[in-house]
Motif scaffolding. Structure first.
Motif, PDB file in Angstrom:
ATOM      1  N   THR A  64     -21.775  37.473  21.751  1.00 41.79           N
ATOM      2  CA  THR A  64     -21.872  37.868  23.103  1.00 41.79           C
ATOM      3  C   THR A  64     -21.407  39.454  23.055  1.00 41.79           C
ATOM      4  O   THR A  64     -20.258  39.863  23.241  1.00 41.79           O
ATOM      5  N   TRP A  65     -22.254  40.242  23.527  1.00 42.72           N
ATOM      6  CA  TRP A  65     -22.291  41.732  23.735  1.00 42.72           C
ATOM      7  C   TRP A  65     -22.104  41.997  25.214  1.00 42.72           C
ATOM      8  O   TRP A  65     -22.387  41.018  26.088  1.00 42.72           O
ATOM      9  N   HIS A  66     -21.684  42.903  25.774  1.00 44.55           N
ATOM     10  CA  HIS A  66     -21.490  43.278  27.228  1.00 44.55           C
ATOM     11  C   HIS A  66     -21.911  44.709  27.303  1.00 44.55           C
ATOM     12  O   HIS A  66     -21.425  45.745  26.845  1.00 44.55           O
ATOM     13  N   ARG A  87     -16.492  40.606  37.388  1.00 42.01           N
ATOM     14  CA  ARG A  87     -17.200  40.437  36.506  1.00 42.01           C
ATOM     15  C   ARG A  87     -18.554  39.946  36.685  1.00 42.01           C
ATOM     16  O   ARG A  87     -18.888  39.635  37.825  1.00 42.01           O
ATOM     17  N   THR A  88     -19.577  39.772  35.581  1.00 37.68           N
ATOM     18  CA  THR A  88     -20.923  39.354  35.864  1.00 37.68           C
ATOM     19  C   THR A  88     -20.714  37.944  36.655  1.00 37.68           C
ATOM     20  O   THR A  88     -19.975  37.089  36.202  1.00 37.68           O
ATOM     21  N   GLY A  89     -21.613  38.128  37.964  1.00 37.78           N
ATOM     22  CA  GLY A  89     -21.678  36.513  38.443  1.00 37.78           C
ATOM     23  C   GLY A  89     -20.897  36.471  39.564  1.00 37.78           C
ATOM     24  O   GLY A  89     -20.551  35.464  40.111  1.00 37.78           O
ATOM     25  N   LEU A  90     -20.016  37.715  39.943  1.00 41.13           N
ATOM     26  CA  LEU A  90     -19.162  37.274  41.117  1.00 41.13           C
ATOM     27  C   LEU A  90     -20.074  37.858  42.550  1.00 41.13           C
ATOM     28  O   LEU A  90     -20.596  38.984  42.556  1.00 41.13           O
ATOM     29  N   ALA A  91     -19.682  37.254  43.626  1.00 36.93           N
ATOM     30  CA  ALA A  91     -20.219  37.498  44.889  1.00 36.93           C
ATOM     31  C   ALA A  91     -21.740  38.269  44.718  1.00 36.93           C
ATOM     32  O   ALA A  91     -22.528  37.570  44.095  1.00 36.93           O
ATOM     33  N   PRO A  99     -22.520  40.248  30.416  1.00 37.65           N
ATOM     34  CA  PRO A  99     -22.552  39.574  28.960  1.00 37.65           C
ATOM     35  C   PRO A  99     -24.040  39.472  28.901  1.00 37.65           C
ATOM     36  O   PRO A  99     -24.822  38.944  29.577  1.00 37.65           O
ATOM     37  N   VAL A 100     -24.369  39.586  27.366  1.00 38.69           N
ATOM     38  CA  VAL A 100     -25.618  39.584  27.038  1.00 38.69           C
ATOM     39  C   VAL A 100     -25.609  38.780  25.589  1.00 38.69           C
ATOM     40  O   VAL A 100     -24.781  39.045  24.512  1.00 38.69           O
ATOM     41  N   GLU A 101     -26.315  37.570  25.416  1.00 37.25           N
ATOM     42  CA  GLU A 101     -26.216  37.048  24.143  1.00 37.25           C
ATOM     43  C   GLU A 101     -26.954  37.436  22.987  1.00 37.25           C
ATOM     44  O   GLU A 101     -28.316  37.468  23.440  1.00 37.25           O
TER      45      GLU A 101
END
Length: 530
Positions: free
Chosen positions: A154-156, A16-20, A76-78
């Protein structure tokens, strides 16, 4: 056939966003619009002046996905309050790769604040790899995307990296928020469920078509015009992984053309047609065969009265070959666009399944054929289905296809009648003839529009009769069998081979053993009277 099959999930727990190395980083911060000052000026009428509309704001997400990245990556986008339109653009690198190694290919879509749950309500659009930007608001959206409220939360943005080079895939996604009043909501105009029709009759229709709402280049109005020009009575709208076209078909249908809403569900383990969905109904595609989720979505389609149809099961492109089995299917597409070796394989597999189903006393799968037309010069309606239906309506057409009361035609120029008669009884395509074991059964096939072609009659034993058609006029082929010798009988009509000679079975060489298909029927099943 799409050249960029949609990218789909399977290893959802991996990334997911933010991994590795796939971490998404915001390079432009975004805050809610600044409140208006307390001492605002007033108009001449004594009312406060409207607060100024904030300027557009953009957030940029970047990251790198490694080889073996998840099928589906959520970024994710706020979304703050007061946004009237969201606009998204993206790009990714395409490094050189060794010969025979897939290069980078990445699809895109978006889910809103209602979430990304499988089969949930948050879906707002998908364009696969066909577009590098899109926008959506309350009243309008880029084709492939759904107009509607732009609510805060939170949209994606969803990436589908279905091919990743050994060097990885570096992406950049820019999300722009445009503020202001939302404006009037979009009003969908869904097609009617019924056209004028001719009562119980044979109707022609193409059940696999694409528009600019996925990876096609034809507008819906161009598809409707092409269907009429091809002599079709109905079509099914089947854009990849989106229902955005459903709401525009209403004015394009008419008494002379029934438009049925559907979707081509493009998974990582094959594509399938959801035919006859309720207008606006979305079917999720984010699973692989090993996930065990396909039966759930097959049931969803049937609850709408629709059909589940594996599409082009032997297509050689990545993610196109069918891996889910056929136990949850209602029919199978055995002929997709121009006749090829893929279709030969599909017909062979389908034919083998007929004998197995009859032996086991279960329903057999009807065969369908569709154009899968995306863009000119791909012809709409070549091939198409000719279905015996009680009326030209969504339920009646789907019932006829479900029952196998249909045959496949190369074009409207091809005509065909096929019956079996025995013991004072008569059956047609998709029907059952029950007779004493040794009672003669007379099979009759009448064909027009295939001059010099080859008519073949096949049973569970294989081809048992072949006849060359005359160069002019309709022709009738007759053959006799019994229910003890044949569990079913079906017909194929082939064009002459490229060299002008009739086809011969078991031939080897660079060409197909038979000429290309011109017509193919579903079987008439023969049963021994007990």
């Amino acid at each position: 056939m799409p050249t960029d099959p949609s990218a789909l999930p399977g290893r959802r727990a991996l990334l997911r966003t933010g991994l590795a190395t796939g971490a998404a980083t915001a390079t432009a911060g975004l805050a809610a619009p600044t409140p208006a000052a307390a001492a605002s000026p007033v108009t001449g009428a004594g009312a406060p002046a409207p607060a100024p509309v904030p300027a557009d704001r953009t957030v940029t997400l970047t990251g790198r996905l490694p080889t073996g990245a998840a099928d589906f990556v959520h970024l994710p986008v706020e979304v703050p309050s007061g946004v009237r339109e969201i606009a998204v653009s993206y790009s990714y690198d395409r490094p050189a790769v060794p010969a025979g190694t897939p290069g980078n290919s990445c699809d895109i879509g978006i889910f809103d604040e209602r979430g990304t749950e499988l089969g949930g309500r948050g879906f707002r659009g998908w364009s696969g790899g066909f577009r590098d930007s899109f926008a959506l608001s309350a009243g309008a959206a880029t084709p492939g995307y759904l107009p509607g409220p732009v609510n805060p939360g939170t949209w994606h943005v969803v990436l589908g990296p279905y091919q990743v080079a050994p060097q990885g895939l570096a992406y950049t996604v820019q999300v722009t928020f445009r503020f202001g009043r939302p404006g009037p909501a979009f009003t969908p105009h869904y097609p009617a469920e019924r056209a004028r029709g001719r009562g119980r009759a044979w109707y022609r229709g193409d059940c696999h078509l694409h528009t600019v709402h996925s990876d096609g280049r034809r507008l819906p109005e161009e598809v409707a015009a092409g269907a009429r020009a091809a002599g079709l009575d109905f079509i099914v709208s089947t854009d990849h992984n989106t229902t955005s076209a459903h709401g525009v078909w209403g004015p394009l249908a008419g008494d002379d053309l029934l438009v049925i809403t559907g979707e081509e569900v493009t998974t990582r383990n094959g594509h399938w047609l959801a035919l006859g969905l309720d207008p606006g109904e979305f079917v999720d595609w984010r699973y692989r065969s090993r996930d065990g989720r396909f039966p759930r979505f097959a049931r969803q389609v049937r609850r709408s009265g629709g059909l589940v149809v594996p599409a082009h099961p032997y297509c050689p492109y990545v993610a196109c070959q069918w891996k889910f089995g056929y136990q949850d299917a209602d029919a199978v597409e055995v002929w997709n666009g121009p006749w090829t070796y893929d279709d030969e394989s599909a017909v062979d597999t389908w034919d083998a399944g007929l004998a197995t189903a009859l032996r086991e006393g279960r329903d057999w799968l009807p065969a369908l054929g569709n154009s899968d037309a995306h863009s000119a010069p791909q012809p709409i309606g070549s091939p198409h289905n000719v279905v015996l239906a009680d009326d030209l309506s969504r339920p009646a057409v789907l019932d006829g296809l479900r029952a196998g009361r249909s045959w496949i035609a190369e074009s409207a120029a091809v005509g065909l009648e096929f019956t079996a008669t025995g013991h004072g009884r008569r059956a047609g395509i998709g029907e059952r003839l029950t007779v004493p074991a040794d009672a003669p059964v007379d099979v009759e096939l009448t064909v027009s529009g295939v001059p010099g072609g080859t008519a073949r009659l096949l049973t569970d034993e294989g081809q048992l009769h072949q006849e060359t058609l005359p160069a002019t006029g309709p022709a009738t082929v007759r053959w006799r069998t019994t229910a003890s010798l044949a569990a079913y009988v079906r017909a194929e009509v082939r064009r002459p081979r490229a060299d002008g000679t009739p086809g011969k079975g078991n031939a080897m060489g660079p060409d197909l053993p038979w000429g290309p298909m011109a017509a193919l029927t579903n079987p008439i099943t023969l049963h021994v009277q007990q």
